[in-house]
Structure formats: structure tokens, C-alpha cells
Design a protein around this motif. Sequence first.
Motif, PDB file in Angstrom:
ATOM      1  N   MET A  95      -4.345  -5.121  -8.151  1.00 54.76           N
ATOM      2  CA  MET A  95      -3.583  -5.608  -7.007  1.00 54.76           C
ATOM      3  C   MET A  95      -4.530  -6.113  -5.916  1.00 54.76           C
ATOM      4  N   LYS A  96      -4.106  -7.127  -5.197  1.00 51.76           N
ATOM      5  CA  LYS A  96      -4.946  -7.677  -4.152  1.00 51.76           C
ATOM      6  C   LYS A  96      -5.078  -6.703  -2.999  1.00 51.76           C
ATOM      7  N   THR A  97      -6.297  -6.658  -2.439  1.00 55.56           N
ATOM      8  CA  THR A  97      -6.527  -5.823  -1.269  1.00 55.56           C
ATOM      9  C   THR A  97      -5.930  -6.512  -0.049  1.00 55.56           C
ATOM     10  N   ARG A  98      -5.124  -5.774   0.703  1.00 59.63           N
ATOM     11  CA  ARG A  98      -4.541  -6.333   1.909  1.00 59.63           C
ATOM     12  C   ARG A  98      -4.153  -5.180   2.828  1.00 59.63           C
ATOM     13  N   PRO A  99      -4.027  -5.427   4.109  1.00 64.38           N
ATOM     14  CA  PRO A  99      -3.647  -4.347   5.027  1.00 64.38           C
ATOM     15  C   PRO A  99      -2.178  -3.984   4.878  1.00 64.38           C
ATOM     16  N   ALA A 100      -1.811  -2.831   5.431  1.00 65.04           N
ATOM     17  CA  ALA A 100      -0.402  -2.424   5.443  1.00 65.04           C
ATOM     18  C   ALA A 100       0.418  -3.423   6.257  1.00 65.04           C
ATOM     19  N   SER A 101       1.681  -3.532   5.934  1.00 67.62           N
ATOM     20  CA  SER A 101       2.558  -4.505   6.575  1.00 67.62           C
ATOM     21  C   SER A 101       2.709  -4.250   8.067  1.00 67.62           C
ATOM     22  N   VAL A 150       4.452   9.661   7.547  1.00 65.85           N
ATOM     23  CA  VAL A 150       5.506  10.627   7.237  1.00 65.85           C
ATOM     24  C   VAL A 150       4.992  12.056   7.342  1.00 65.85           C
ATOM     25  N   GLY A 151       3.765  12.275   6.881  1.00 72.36           N
ATOM     26  CA  GLY A 151       3.193  13.618   6.942  1.00 72.36           C
ATOM     27  C   GLY A 151       4.028  14.618   6.172  1.00 72.36           C
ATOM     28  N   ASP A 152       4.426  15.705   6.825  1.00 70.90           N
ATOM     29  CA  ASP A 152       5.182  16.757   6.153  1.00 70.90           C
ATOM     30  C   ASP A 152       6.677  16.688   6.449  1.00 70.90           C
ATOM     31  N   LEU A 153       7.158  15.549   6.951  1.00 71.78           N
ATOM     32  CA  LEU A 153       8.595  15.392   7.176  1.00 71.78           C
ATOM     33  C   LEU A 153       9.341  15.449   5.842  1.00 71.78           C
ATOM     34  N   SER A 154      10.412  16.196   5.786  1.00 69.92           N
ATOM     35  CA  SER A 154      11.142  16.392   4.533  1.00 69.92           C
ATOM     36  C   SER A 154      12.320  15.430   4.435  1.00 69.92           C
ATOM     37  N   PRO A 155      12.442  14.710   3.322  1.00 70.60           N
ATOM     38  CA  PRO A 155      13.595  13.823   3.142  1.00 70.60           C
ATOM     39  C   PRO A 155      14.851  14.628   2.866  1.00 70.60           C
ATOM     40  N   CYS A 156      15.999  14.027   3.131  1.00 74.60           N
ATOM     41  CA  CYS A 156      17.266  14.685   2.825  1.00 74.60           C
ATOM     42  C   CYS A 156      17.820  14.218   1.485  1.00 74.60           C
ATOM     43  N   ALA A 157      17.188  13.237   0.865  1.00 78.81           N
ATOM     44  CA  ALA A 157      17.595  12.792  -0.462  1.00 78.81           C
ATOM     45  C   ALA A 157      17.265  13.875  -1.491  1.00 78.81           C
ATOM     46  N   ARG A 158      17.956  13.838  -2.639  1.00 76.54           N
ATOM     47  CA  ARG A 158      17.697  14.822  -3.691  1.00 76.54           C
ATOM     48  C   ARG A 158      16.250  14.758  -4.154  1.00 76.54           C
ATOM     49  N   SER A 159      15.737  13.544  -4.290  1.00 78.01           N
ATOM     50  CA  SER A 159      14.331  13.359  -4.611  1.00 78.01           C
ATOM     51  C   SER A 159      13.876  12.035  -4.026  1.00 78.01           C
ATOM     52  N   LEU A 160      12.575  11.927  -3.779  1.00 83.27           N
ATOM     53  CA  LEU A 160      11.997  10.698  -3.247  1.00 83.27           C
ATOM     54  C   LEU A 160      10.708  10.417  -3.997  1.00 83.27           C
ATOM     55  N   ARG A 161      10.616   9.233  -4.571  1.00 88.22           N
ATOM     56  CA  ARG A 161       9.443   8.865  -5.351  1.00 88.22           C
ATOM     57  C   ARG A 161       8.904   7.532  -4.842  1.00 88.22           C
ATOM     58  N   PHE A 162       7.609   7.515  -4.549  1.00 88.31           N
ATOM     59  CA  PHE A 162       6.939   6.293  -4.110  1.00 88.31           C
ATOM     60  C   PHE A 162       6.392   5.566  -5.334  1.00 88.31           C
ATOM     61  N   VAL A 163       6.771   4.302  -5.479  1.00 86.45           N
ATOM     62  CA  VAL A 163       6.377   3.530  -6.657  1.00 86.45           C
ATOM     63  C   VAL A 163       5.617   2.290  -6.196  1.00 86.45           C
ATOM     64  N   PRO A 164       4.290   2.221  -6.436  1.00 89.89           N
ATOM     65  CA  PRO A 164       3.514   1.057  -5.987  1.00 89.89           C
ATOM     66  C   PRO A 164       3.777  -0.174  -6.852  1.00 89.89           C
ATOM     67  N   VAL A 165       4.140  -1.268  -6.200  1.00 86.26           N
ATOM     68  CA  VAL A 165       4.401  -2.534  -6.889  1.00 86.26           C
ATOM     69  C   VAL A 165       3.974  -3.673  -5.975  1.00 86.26           C
ATOM     70  N   ASP A 166       3.264  -4.645  -6.531  1.00 85.58           N
ATOM     71  CA  ASP A 166       2.953  -5.894  -5.832  1.00 85.58           C
ATOM     72  C   ASP A 166       3.883  -6.964  -6.384  1.00 85.58           C
ATOM     73  N   PHE A 167       4.857  -7.391  -5.588  1.00 88.26           N
ATOM     74  CA  PHE A 167       5.855  -8.339  -6.066  1.00 88.26           C
ATOM     75  C   PHE A 167       5.252  -9.670  -6.496  1.00 88.26           C
ATOM     76  N   SER A 168       4.042  -9.957  -6.056  1.00 91.01           N
ATOM     77  CA  SER A 168       3.430 -11.241  -6.406  1.00 91.01           C
ATOM     78  C   SER A 168       2.893 -11.265  -7.834  1.00 91.01           C
ATOM     79  N   GLY A 169       2.842 -10.096  -8.506  1.00 95.46           N
ATOM     80  CA  GLY A 169       2.288 -10.121  -9.858  1.00 95.46           C
ATOM     81  C   GLY A 169       2.731  -9.005 -10.783  1.00 95.46           C
ATOM     82  N   ASP A 170       3.158  -7.866 -10.250  1.00 94.30           N
ATOM     83  CA  ASP A 170       3.515  -6.724 -11.090  1.00 94.30           C
ATOM     84  C   ASP A 170       4.936  -6.855 -11.637  1.00 94.30           C
TER      85      ASP A 170
END
Length: 295
Positions: A1-7, A131-151
Motif C-alpha cells: 500500500m502507498k505510504t500516505r498520512p492519515a486523512s 480511540v484509546g481504551d474507549l469501548s464500542p457499544c457494538a457487539r464486535s468491532l473489527r478494523f480492516v485495512p484496505v486501500d481502495f485504489s488497489g486492494d
Amino acid sequence: MKTRPASRTAVLVCQGRAAADGLVAPGRFHDAMAIALLHDDERVPVDRVRGGGPPQGWAQRAEFEMLRATAEVMVARTIVIDAAVRSRLSPQLVILGAGLDDRAWRMSELAEVDVFEIDHPASQQDKHDRVGDLSPCARSLRFVPVDFSGDRLEDALVPAGHHRAVPTTWVWEGVVPYLTRAQVAATVAAVDRCSAPGSRLIINYQSPSLPAAVGRMAARAMTTFVRQPNVWAAEPRRSSWTAAAMRTLLTNHCFPVADDSDLLTVAARLSIPVKQRRSLQSGESRSPTARIDAA
């Protein structure tokens, strides 16, 4: 994935929600979580807007007006998308280009929903830190890295635990204008492949508008003049869609459009007071809900 800063546009959007929380359309719009995702220096302009009085000086005034306009857009946009999510909860919610979206933390209705946040790795790392240690209220939360320009979206979602045979609500908010038309079409095709009957796609896109384009040019010129960072420098606009073109794209991928309204119409329908009419009518303009009807 291309290196770029956070949005940086993700930060502006979050600032807009924080500035509007409890003040714009009170009783209809609340987002107390947004301020928690901002750094101290990012909260300063939010406090100015919430205070109501325009600051002195060109630099602060330019920042003030941009954030005030963003807040109005975010109120209508957030309300209509939240309502669409709540209208028929799916077992899975996928947020495409999540940025600093906070639905997994503030929507109690997601207590029995598995949430997947899709975003570029740099933006996801930034969000992890915020986010740190803030707890979500969803049953589960999963972070999925994707670059829309190529993945390939499905190549990342399946290992993360997304089930193609289970209905999914997809939220694609504030991302389409920053992708090429080919990237948008490829993503819609991927969503189609990953969707079971009963799934829905809620997508926010920008329609072509000369006044909006001129307005963005003026905003960029003003930020340069007052020597403020240009939040769009690394995230230029790459595509816009007419309602007919978007309808054709979605329909061709098994997502017949159930509703498509510009945000000015949404604001009027919800009796939300609007000062920046042009921003809502032709800026971040339309939020259609499309669905795959259950078999």
C-alpha cells in the motif's frame, strides 16, 4: 500500500459533528462522542464555532466559516444515514472509508451487530491512537485495512470474519468524491459480490456542480492566503455523479435505489435550519439507500 498520512478530511468531518452536537437541530442530532476523537488543538476551532461569535483575523475567520458550513452538512448527512441504518438493522455493518466515524461507539442499536470498519492503514492507525481504551457499544468491532485504489475488498473482509451469506448494511459516507469513477465502480462491484439477499448499501456522493467547484477553489485560495493547511491537498476531488449515473451503477450491480435525496431536501424534510444552502444542495450532496431485496 502507498505510504500516505492519515486523512485530514476525516478530522474536519469529525470537527463538524462535534461543533453541531446538541446545537444544530437539537433533539434530532447528537454526537457527544465526536469531541473525544479530536486532539486538543483540533478542539479549539470547534469551541469557537460552538461559541457562536466569528473570531477576529483572517486565518481564524476562514477556519471558522469552513467548519460552520461543515457542521450544517454533517447534521443532515448523519441524521439521514443513521435513520437508514436503524430502519432495518442487519447482523453486519460495514463502514467503507470509516475515517473518524463513531457509530460503533454511539449507536446503542448496534448492540447485536458486528461492525467492520474499512479504511487505509494510516487512517486506521490514527484512529486507534485517538480511540484509546474507549469501548464500542457494538457487539464486535473489527478494523480492516484496505486501500481502495488497489486492494480487493473481499480479500480483506473474509479473513476479518465477514460472512457473505449473512445480510449486511454497507455505509459509504464522504468517500466517493475522492475516488475515480473506475475505483467507485470497482468498489460497488465488490460490495455486490460480498452481499447476501437482504443487504443494503447507503452511499453518499457528490453531484456535478459548477458553484460547488468554484466554492472549493475559493476555499483553497483563502487557506493559501491566510497560510492555513489545505485539508484537501492530499485528498483531491476525483469524481462526481449525476443521480441517473449513480442509479445506473447501483442497479447494474443488483442494488435498486430505494431513495435518493440531496441534503438540502433532507434538511427541509427534517425542519433543520440551514444557512449554507449551497453546501447542502451541491456539495456533499446526495445520500441514496439501495438494497438487495430478500429472496
